[in-house]
Design an enzyme around this catalytic site. Structure first.
Site, short mmCIF file in Angstrom:
data_model
loop_
_atom_site.label_atom_id
_atom_site.label_comp_id
_atom_site.label_asym_id
_atom_site.label_seq_id
_atom_site.Cartn_x
_atom_site.Cartn_y
_atom_site.Cartn_z
CB ALA A 65 -0.89 -0.01 1.24
N GLY A 107 0.64 -5.12 0.95
CA GLY A 107 -0.53 -5.20 0.08
C GLY A 107 -0.22 -5.83 -1.27
CD GLU A 110 -2.23 -7.73 2.92
OE1 GLU A 110 -2.45 -8.06 4.08
OE2 GLU A 110 -2.30 -6.54 2.55
CD GLU A 130 1.66 -5.57 5.67
OE1 GLU A 130 2.53 -6.43 5.94
OE2 GLU A 130 0.82 -5.72 4.76
C1 HXC Z 1 5.04 4.42 -1.14
C2 HXC Z 1 6.97 3.48 -1.94
C3 HXC Z 1 6.61 2.23 -1.41
C4 HXC Z 1 5.38 2.14 -0.72
C5 HXC Z 1 8.52 2.03 -2.38
N1 HXC Z 1 8.16 3.31 -2.55
N2 HXC Z 1 7.61 1.35 -1.68
N3 HXC Z 1 6.20 4.57 -1.82
N4 HXC Z 1 4.64 3.27 -0.60
N5 HXC Z 1 4.95 1.00 -0.21
C6 HXC Z 1 8.89 4.37 -3.25
C7 HXC Z 1 10.06 4.85 -2.43
O1 HXC Z 1 9.65 5.80 -1.47
C8 HXC Z 1 10.93 5.46 -3.51
O2 HXC Z 1 10.40 6.72 -3.86
C9 HXC Z 1 10.70 4.53 -4.70
O3 HXC Z 1 9.47 3.87 -4.44
C10 HXC Z 1 11.79 3.48 -4.83
O4 HXC Z 1 11.89 2.82 -3.58
P1 HXC Z 1 13.29 2.64 -2.81
O5 HXC Z 1 12.97 2.39 -1.39
O6 HXC Z 1 14.21 3.77 -3.10
O7 HXC Z 1 13.85 1.32 -3.50
P2 HXC Z 1 14.83 0.24 -2.87
O8 HXC Z 1 15.91 0.88 -2.08
O9 HXC Z 1 15.21 -0.65 -4.01
O10 HXC Z 1 13.95 -0.60 -1.83
C11 HXC Z 1 12.87 -1.37 -2.30
C12 HXC Z 1 11.96 -1.80 -1.10
C13 HXC Z 1 11.57 -0.54 -0.30
C14 HXC Z 1 12.73 -2.77 -0.21
C15 HXC Z 1 10.73 -2.49 -1.68
O11 HXC Z 1 11.07 0.44 -1.21
C16 HXC Z 1 10.53 -0.78 0.74
O12 HXC Z 1 10.84 -1.32 1.80
N6 HXC Z 1 9.30 -0.36 0.48
C17 HXC Z 1 8.20 -0.45 1.44
C18 HXC Z 1 7.71 -1.86 1.55
C19 HXC Z 1 6.59 -1.98 2.59
O13 HXC Z 1 6.81 -1.66 3.77
N7 HXC Z 1 5.38 -2.41 2.15
C20 HXC Z 1 4.26 -2.52 3.02
C21 HXC Z 1 3.44 -1.27 2.96
S1 HXC Z 1 2.08 -1.29 4.11
P3 HXC Z 1 11.34 8.02 -4.03
O14 HXC Z 1 10.37 9.13 -4.29
O15 HXC Z 1 12.11 8.17 -2.76
O16 HXC Z 1 12.21 7.68 -5.20
C22 HXC Z 1 0.94 -2.23 3.33
C23 HXC Z 1 -0.36 -2.41 4.08
C24 HXC Z 1 -1.37 -3.11 3.23
O17 HXC Z 1 1.09 -2.71 2.28
C25 HXC Z 1 -2.71 -3.02 3.90
C26 HXC Z 1 -3.82 -3.43 2.95
C27 HXC Z 1 -5.19 -3.17 3.49
#
Ligand code: HXC
Length: 256
Positions: A65, A107, A110, A130
């Site tokens: 998400a 997500g 999911e 998460e």
């Molecule tokens: C918003 C995101 C994002 C996310 C990545 N980006 N994941 N933006 N939401 N979930 C953006 C980063 O901010 C960055 O933007 C660009 O994408 C590239 O990401 P990087 O982090 O620079 O890439 P990298 O270093 O290769 O790392 C990849 C990664 C990391 C390991 C996947 O991005 C990461 O940990 N992302 C979050 C993963 C996460 O926590 N997902 C769960 C979300 S909560 P900029 O602008 O800086 O270039 C969820 C709840 C679901 O999903 C609930 C459902 C009801």
């Protein structure tokens, strides 16, 4: 209909949807999830489509998400708005093949689990991170994942937030096949084309029957399955499929 966060194409009877927010690793913002639901709904209703493929980029199926979009949300608005209720995506009747390369996190994992067949590239990484953000999974990470891989691995993944690679995901039963990254889309389209060539009533019934497993007892599930089986004898494709077998020829299904 045109979409800003998706690329939508057809390949014969297969509908292909590509998540397309590469700058955010396909983070699932509100616009993307509503467009995704609209695109899936349109293919589900299209008589020329028999199966769908959902994919992302080489680096990310979807990184979850959109954290930036949700970071300042408050309770009770999240509750009152039923924030991030993606249930409709899981209710499509036609099969959806997820072709997962790179990150399928939160997500993203999911949404993949809402699909019916997951084909993973050898660089795929699955996880429910998460907890590292101070939240729980919210769209099946504790529920579908536990049903798919069992409690031990689901607890491990949800509590530590670690990622699982494609080989581990296949061993755990989350994914159907692991293929070299360069072949991912070809294999997924091929699997989807195979499904799309099958008699549609039987395809929809198989999906319905398998999904009942999560809802009912074995006796009820077996009854549901038997009734579905009986109902197939009302279809022209059952007559054709069995006649073709007996006559040693290829079946010509009419998808009805
Ligand atoms: C918003 C995101 C994002 C996310 C990545 N980006 N994941 N933006 N939401 N979930 C953006 C980063 O901010 C960055 O933007 C660009 O994408 C590239 O990401 P990087 O982090 O620079 O890439 P990298 O270093 O290769 O790392 C990849 C990664 C990391 C390991 C996947 O991005 C990461 O940990 N992302 C979050 C993963 C996460 O926590 N997902 C769960 C979300 S909560 P900029 O602008 O800086 O270039 C969820 C709840 C679901 O999903 C609930 C459902 C009801």
């Amino acid at each position: 209909m045109s979409y800003e966060t998706l690329i939508v194409e057809t390949h014969g009877r297969v509908g292909l949807i590509t998540l397309n927010r590469p700058q955010a690793l396909n983070a699932l913002c509100d616009q993307l999830t509503s467009e995704l639901d609209a695109a899936l709904t349109a293919f589900d209703a299209d008589p020329n489509i028999g199966c769908m493929v959902l994919t992302g980029s080489a680096k990310a199926f979807a990184a979850g998400a959109d954290i930036k979009e949700m970071q300042s949300r408050q309770f009770p608005a999240t509750y009152l708005d039923e924030f991030l209720n993606w249930g409709a995506i899981a209710k499509k009747r036609k099969p959806i093949v997820a072709a997962v390369a790179g990150y399928a996190l939160g997500g993203g994992c999911e949404i993949a689990m809402m699909c019916d067949v997951i084909i993973a590239a050898d660089n795929a990484k699955f996880g429910q991170p998460e907890i590292k953000l101070g939240v729980t999974p919210g769209a099946g990470g504790t529920q579908r994942l536990t049903r798919l891989v069992g409690r031990a691995k689901a607890m491990d993944l949800c509590l530590t937030g670690r990622m699982m690679d494609a080989a581990e995901a296949e061993r755990a039963g989350l994914v159907s096949r692991v293929v070299p990254a360069a072949e991912l889309l070809t294999v997924a389209l091929d699997v989807a084309a195979t499904i799309a060539a099958m008699p549609l009533a039987a395809v929809l019934a198989v999906k319905e029957c398998v999904k009942r497993v999560d809802e009912v007892s074995l006796e009820e599930g077996l009854l549901f399955e038997r009734r579905a089986f009986h109902s197939m004898f009302a279809t022209a494709d059952q007559k054709e499929g069995m006649a073709a077998f007996a006559e040693k020829r290829a079946a010509q299904f009419q998808n009805r």
